[in-house]
Design a protein around this motif. Structure first.
Motif, mmCIF file in Angstrom:
data_model
loop_
_atom_site.group_PDB
_atom_site.id
_atom_site.type_symbol
_atom_site.label_atom_id
_atom_site.label_comp_id
_atom_site.label_asym_id
_atom_site.label_seq_id
_atom_site.Cartn_x
_atom_site.Cartn_y
_atom_site.Cartn_z
ATOM 1 N N ASP A 100 0.762 -1.160 -0.144
ATOM 2 C CA ASP A 100 0.047 -0.070 -0.008
ATOM 3 C C ASP A 100 0.798 1.318 -0.024
ATOM 4 O O ASP A 100 0.605 2.144 -0.581
ATOM 5 C CB ASP A 100 -1.015 0.095 1.411
ATOM 6 C CG ASP A 100 -2.069 -0.981 0.987
ATOM 7 O OD1 ASP A 100 -2.060 -1.758 -0.069
ATOM 8 O OD2 ASP A 100 -2.958 -1.113 2.029
ATOM 9 N N ASP A 146 -4.522 -4.044 3.092
ATOM 10 C CA ASP A 146 -5.794 -3.996 2.579
ATOM 11 C C ASP A 146 -6.492 -2.809 2.282
ATOM 12 O O ASP A 146 -7.739 -2.557 2.155
ATOM 13 C CB ASP A 146 -6.899 -4.782 3.628
ATOM 14 C CG ASP A 146 -6.442 -6.264 3.950
ATOM 15 O OD1 ASP A 146 -5.961 -6.959 2.859
ATOM 16 O OD2 ASP A 146 -6.841 -6.614 5.104
ATOM 17 N N LYS A 147 -5.441 -1.998 1.674
ATOM 18 C CA LYS A 147 -5.901 -0.692 0.931
ATOM 19 C C LYS A 147 -6.537 0.058 2.120
ATOM 20 O O LYS A 147 -7.330 1.084 1.746
ATOM 21 C CB LYS A 147 -6.847 -0.887 -0.364
ATOM 22 C CG LYS A 147 -6.463 -1.965 -1.184
ATOM 23 C CD LYS A 147 -5.878 -1.184 -2.373
ATOM 24 C CE LYS A 147 -5.404 -2.214 -3.329
ATOM 25 N NZ LYS A 147 -4.115 -2.855 -3.136
ATOM 26 N N VAL A 148 -6.205 0.300 3.379
ATOM 27 C CA VAL A 148 -6.669 1.284 4.328
ATOM 28 C C VAL A 148 -5.589 1.832 5.127
ATOM 29 O O VAL A 148 -4.566 1.429 5.243
ATOM 30 C CB VAL A 148 -7.624 0.289 5.578
ATOM 31 C CG1 VAL A 148 -7.932 1.340 6.699
ATOM 32 C CG2 VAL A 148 -8.491 -0.431 4.904
ATOM 33 N N GLN A 186 -4.332 4.797 7.821
ATOM 34 C CA GLN A 186 -4.730 5.561 9.318
ATOM 35 C C GLN A 186 -3.705 6.840 8.979
ATOM 36 O O GLN A 186 -2.799 6.728 8.996
ATOM 37 C CB GLN A 186 -4.519 4.527 10.509
ATOM 38 C CG GLN A 186 -4.672 5.390 11.602
ATOM 39 C CD GLN A 186 -4.646 4.355 12.753
ATOM 40 O OE1 GLN A 186 -5.633 3.320 12.781
ATOM 41 N NE2 GLN A 186 -3.887 4.415 13.572
ATOM 42 N N GLN A 211 -9.434 6.965 9.694
ATOM 43 C CA GLN A 211 -9.001 6.067 8.714
ATOM 44 C C GLN A 211 -9.873 6.243 7.495
ATOM 45 O O GLN A 211 -10.764 6.772 7.525
ATOM 46 C CB GLN A 211 -9.148 4.608 9.202
ATOM 47 C CG GLN A 211 -8.400 4.164 10.630
ATOM 48 C CD GLN A 211 -8.689 2.644 10.949
ATOM 49 O OE1 GLN A 211 -9.694 2.192 10.286
ATOM 50 N NE2 GLN A 211 -7.852 2.212 11.891
ATOM 51 N N ASP A 212 -9.119 5.775 6.295
ATOM 52 C CA ASP A 212 -9.811 6.014 4.996
ATOM 53 C C ASP A 212 -9.158 4.908 3.880
ATOM 54 O O ASP A 212 -8.281 4.267 4.207
ATOM 55 C CB ASP A 212 -9.665 7.385 4.498
ATOM 56 C CG ASP A 212 -10.924 7.878 3.449
ATOM 57 O OD1 ASP A 212 -11.618 7.065 2.860
ATOM 58 O OD2 ASP A 212 -10.981 9.244 3.210
ATOM 59 N N THR A 213 -9.783 4.809 2.726
ATOM 60 C CA THR A 213 -9.196 3.872 1.888
ATOM 61 C C THR A 213 -8.139 4.523 1.239
ATOM 62 O O THR A 213 -8.036 5.658 1.165
ATOM 63 C CB THR A 213 -10.313 3.532 0.908
ATOM 64 O OG1 THR A 213 -10.630 4.754 0.244
ATOM 65 C CG2 THR A 213 -11.759 3.009 1.500
ATOM 66 N N LEU A 214 -7.171 3.812 0.670
ATOM 67 C CA LEU A 214 -6.125 4.263 -0.191
ATOM 68 C C LEU A 214 -6.580 5.049 -1.391
ATOM 69 O O LEU A 214 -5.986 5.941 -1.630
ATOM 70 C CB LEU A 214 -5.230 2.969 -0.620
ATOM 71 C CG LEU A 214 -3.975 3.012 -1.116
ATOM 72 C CD1 LEU A 214 -2.950 3.731 -0.142
ATOM 73 C CD2 LEU A 214 -3.250 1.720 -1.699
ATOM 74 N N ALA A 215 -7.616 4.698 -1.853
ATOM 75 C CA ALA A 215 -8.277 5.468 -3.268
ATOM 76 C C ALA A 215 -8.649 6.635 -2.792
ATOM 77 O O ALA A 215 -8.642 7.483 -3.490
ATOM 78 C CB ALA A 215 -9.308 4.539 -3.617
ATOM 79 N N HIS A 216 -8.922 7.020 -1.247
ATOM 80 C CA HIS A 216 -9.561 8.502 -1.274
ATOM 81 C C HIS A 216 -8.488 8.914 -0.368
ATOM 82 O O HIS A 216 -8.974 10.276 0.116
ATOM 83 C CB HIS A 216 -10.721 7.945 -0.518
ATOM 84 C CG HIS A 216 -12.019 7.398 -1.313
ATOM 85 N ND1 HIS A 216 -12.334 6.476 -1.487
ATOM 86 C CD2 HIS A 216 -12.682 8.457 -2.135
ATOM 87 C CE1 HIS A 216 -13.316 6.318 -2.327
ATOM 88 N NE2 HIS A 216 -13.604 7.625 -2.682
ATOM 89 N N ILE A 217 -7.430 8.718 0.030
ATOM 90 C CA ILE A 217 -6.720 9.434 0.886
ATOM 91 C C ILE A 217 -6.012 10.506 0.387
ATOM 92 O O ILE A 217 -6.063 11.479 1.046
ATOM 93 C CB ILE A 217 -5.372 8.532 1.589
ATOM 94 C CG1 ILE A 217 -4.823 9.011 2.713
ATOM 95 C CG2 ILE A 217 -4.400 8.229 0.572
ATOM 96 C CD1 ILE A 217 -5.788 9.107 3.902
#
Lengths: 151, 194
Positions: B108, B151-153, B155, B174-180
């Motif tokens: 990630d 897992d694409k999360v 913090q 926390q957010d997803t990798l796609a939205h960080i």
């Protein structure tokens, strides 16, 4: 006479936190706030009460090194915090109320008495966003850092 | 029969002026009629980094743009190399000390780093749980700190200065990798990812 176990460290006094090598980026000479959070096996983050030993700071560091129970790694760091400054900074951010408490450890077969040992109560659980936020606030409060091995 | 009544192949050829090479029409070069080209200036990246460059010739907007692009690519490459060096160091340390090192967190972090154009590598740390944490922090104590949970999360802990009234914005979660990236931009922290 040493302070009673569980009593508060005076506001004007200072504590020293050992930051392990993993939390230090040597190329950047920076460390992360995660280094202030409780380590595995620690209920609360452990620190050493600097004023337990007579100044100057070199003597105080030597006293802490002499009775430490952790193995200091070569690339680790020692970070100095002021009790009042740190407590007030964290409270002002609305994060949490911290307490710096004496927590002397008795001598064992392996170790001498750990008179300077203290804990920081009120730091949220490790690996939570709130915990990391407090760790990074504590990083803001660092007054000075020292090498684990005297230079 | 008079010879001039026979069809000649030359009669079906296009007029020479349309296809004769310019040089055979008396011109020195096909570009003789064009205005002279201005000298171009290029920066040649050196081993030490984007700042150590050499300038050749004069300059124009296109050349300056090209220079910036070349310097940017060189800086990205250098950051990628430095990042991999740091990750390798942490991995070796962890294996040597029998400490956890999360491959999912590593994946990630690499995915995130590949999406951002950085000129300076972040500080990177290995946490006790085996996850990696990347931190961008400036002298004003602003920061973007990302722990890659796998897992694409992600913090995050972000601090950013605000004006009117002056204060430090603090955000953790926390957010997803796609939205960080969107989260970093929304918090006004893009300037830290230089």
């Amino acid at each position: 006479m040493p302070p009673a176990k569980g009593s508060a460290v005076p506001d004007s006094h200072h504590v020293l936190r050992y930051i392990s090598r993993k939390h230090v980026d040597p190329d950047k000479n920076e460390f992360t706030g995660s280094g202030f959070l409780a380590r595995l096996g620690e209920g609360c983050p452990s620190v050493n009460w600097i004023e337990c030993f007579a100044p100057p700071i070199e003597n105080q560091l030597a006293g802490i090194r002499a009775e430490k129970r952790l193995k200091y790694e070569k690339r680790g760091k020692l970070a100095r915090l002021n009790v009042r400054g740190t407590r007030e900074y964290v409270v002002a951010e609305g994060a949490t109320i911290l307490a710096f408490l004496h927590d002397q450890e008795d001598a064992t077969e392996k170790y001498p008495e750990h008179t300077s040992h203290c804990v920081i109560q009120g730091v949220p659980e490790l690996n939570t966003p709130e915990g990391e936020l407090i760790g990074d606030l504590l990083l803001d409060c660092v007054l000075e850092t020292y090498e684990v091995v005297p230079g | 029969m008079p010879l001039h009544l026979y069809n000649s192949t030359a009669a079906f050829s296009p007029p020479p002026v349309l296809y004769e090479p310019a040089a055979r029409l008396g011109r020195g070069s096909p570009t003789d009629d064009l205005p002279a080209l201005r000298p171009r200036r290029f920066r040649i990246p050196r081993e030490g980094g984007a700042d150590e460059t050499e300038t050749i010739g004069g300059g124009d907007p296109i050349a300056e743009y090209a220079e910036k692009q070349i310097a940017r690519v060189a800086a990205r490459k250098r950051v990628a190399i430095e990042t991999e060096r740091r990750l390798r160091e942490l991995l070796i340390d962890a294996f040597g000390a029998c400490e956890p090192f999360s491959e999912a967190s590593l994946d990630d972090l690499r995915a995130f780093m590949s999406e951002v154009a950085l000129s300076i590598r972040p500080s990177i740390f290995l946490l006790d749980n085996g996850n990696l944490r990347a931190v961008w922090r400036n002298a004003a104590k602003e920061q973007v700190a990302l722990q890659f949970l796998g897992d694409k999360v992600v913090q995050y802990v972000m601090f950013a200065r605000r004006e009117n009234p002056p204060m430090m914005m603090r955000d953790a979660g926390q957010d997803t990798l796609a939205h960080i990236r969107d989260k970093i931009a929304a918090n006004g922290c893009n300037h830290l990812l230089v």
